[in-house]
Write an enzyme that holds these catalytic residues in place. Structure first.
Site, PDB file in Angstrom:
ATOM      1  N   GLU A 154       0.826  -1.206   0.000  1.00 17.63           N
ATOM      2  CA  GLU A 154       0.000   0.000   0.000  1.00 17.63           C
ATOM      3  C   GLU A 154       0.864   1.261   0.000  1.00 17.63           C
ATOM      4  OE1 GLU A 154      -3.010   0.260  -0.649  1.00 17.63           O
ATOM      5  OE2 GLU A 154      -3.781  -1.771  -0.353  1.00 17.63           O
ATOM      6  N   TYR A 180      -6.974   5.987   4.006  1.00 16.55           N
ATOM      7  CA  TYR A 180      -7.098   4.916   3.019  1.00 16.55           C
ATOM      8  C   TYR A 180      -6.231   3.718   3.388  1.00 16.55           C
ATOM      9  CZ  TYR A 180      -6.101   1.930  -0.843  1.00 16.55           C
ATOM     10  OH  TYR A 180      -5.907   0.795  -1.581  1.00 16.55           O
ATOM     11  N   ASP A 182     -10.527   4.412  -2.842  1.00 18.21           N
ATOM     12  CA  ASP A 182      -9.392   5.012  -3.554  1.00 18.21           C
ATOM     13  C   ASP A 182      -9.919   5.728  -4.793  1.00 18.21           C
ATOM     14  OD1 ASP A 182      -9.940   3.020  -5.429  1.00 18.21           O
ATOM     15  OD2 ASP A 182      -7.868   2.358  -5.604  1.00 18.21           O
TER      16      ASP A 182
END
Length: 298
Positions: free
Chosen positions: A44, A127, A145
């Site tokens: 990520e 996020y 996202d």
């Protein structure tokens, strides 16, 4: 992203997307069984503003070298910055190293699953915290996202593009679509992102193969042009301060000694822009002034 308070077709959309995703999902490392929370966290960090095809080889190298947070925490930050190489936005490497230290010292080397604990780690925003909690631990959280926002804007709001990001509005919009089943919710978070990445793309959507095309409000309205507010477009890379920062970082990564001012001065023809880029790297903690030049952080 404006949505109605209730989306009657939500269950049908989530079921159709999940079925499509199971049959068509790309084989990506972080989606494989047993990949682990640390690997997902690293992925990520790397995937922020970086294409998947550039991330995969660097991710594999990174996890082979530092398979746990403790392994990364045991080396100087400079090694993380060097290993980041050409991924771009090298502050992410510093943040990831700092997060690894915190995970090692505060969480026994185990990536936490709680969103608030994840948010307390360096470099982790809403996020990323939700993505780790949902994809690594299977918790039921809406994860939003850029791709997710685009799909919801088109399929639900009937707009060709999403309006500028709004945390509360975007999470509410995704929550309306999220299945109640924990397992289905985690799958749907990934499915809607995948649809935005490979089918409902920004410039050339492949509507003819979209699994929810018959429920898409944008398609039903005959694809009206977007007239709402747009977020600020990033300046071109060529000739930008980002390019100059990258040249300086490449020079710093290429050696384990300090890089002199004279060597840095050869990297770019505009002295004012060069000094501005260098100063920003110092401010970000990516370049450390020493008596004879600059080095990566230790």
């Amino acid at each position: 992203m404006n949505v109605t308070p209730l989306v009657p077709a939500a269950n049908g959309i989530s079921a159709a997307l999940n079925a499509w995703f199971v049959a068509n999902a790309r084989d990506l490392p972080w989606r494989r069984d047993g990949f682990g929370a640390w690997g997902i966290l690293v992925s990520e960090f790397m995937l922020q503003q970086t294409p998947v095809n550039r991330v995969i080889p660097r991710l594999e190298e990174w996890l082979a070298r530092w398979p746990t947070p403790a392994a990364l925490a045991a080396v100087p930050p400079s090694e993380a910055v060097r290993a980041w190489s050409s991924l771009g936005y090298p502050r992410r490497a510093l943040w990831l190293h700092a997060a690894a230290v915190q995970i090692t010292q505060l969480h026994g080397g185990v990536v936490p699953s709680d969103i608030d604990e994840l948010l307390a780690l360096t470099g982790i925003g809403d996020y990323t915290a939700r993505a780790v909690a949902a994809f690594a631990y299977g918790h039921r959280h809406p994860v939003v996202d850029t791709n997710t926002r685009r799909v919801i804007a088109r399929a639900i709001a009937g707009a060709g593009e999403p309006s500028p990001p709004s945390r509360a509005r975007d999470l509410d919009a995704m929550s309306l679509l999220l299945p109640q089943s924990v397992q289905e919710a985690a799958l749907f978070n990934a499915a809607i992102m995948e649809l935005g990445a490979v089918v409902c793309t920004s410039r050339s959507p492949h509507c003819e193969v979209c699994p929810i095309r018959h429920a898409c409000a944008w398609r039903a309205a005959d694809y009206p042009a977007y007239t709402g507010t747009r977020k600020t477009v990033q300046k071109k890379f060529a000739g930008s301060d980002r390019q100059v920062r990258g040249l300086i970082m490449a020079e710093l990564r290429s050696t384990h000694r300090s890089v002199t001012d004279a060597e840095i001065n050869t990297l770019w023809p505009d002295p004012a822009q060069l000094q501005r880029a260098l100063a920003s790297l110092v401010t970000d903690g990516l370049a450390l002034p020493v008596h004879d030049g600059y080095t990566l952080p230790d």
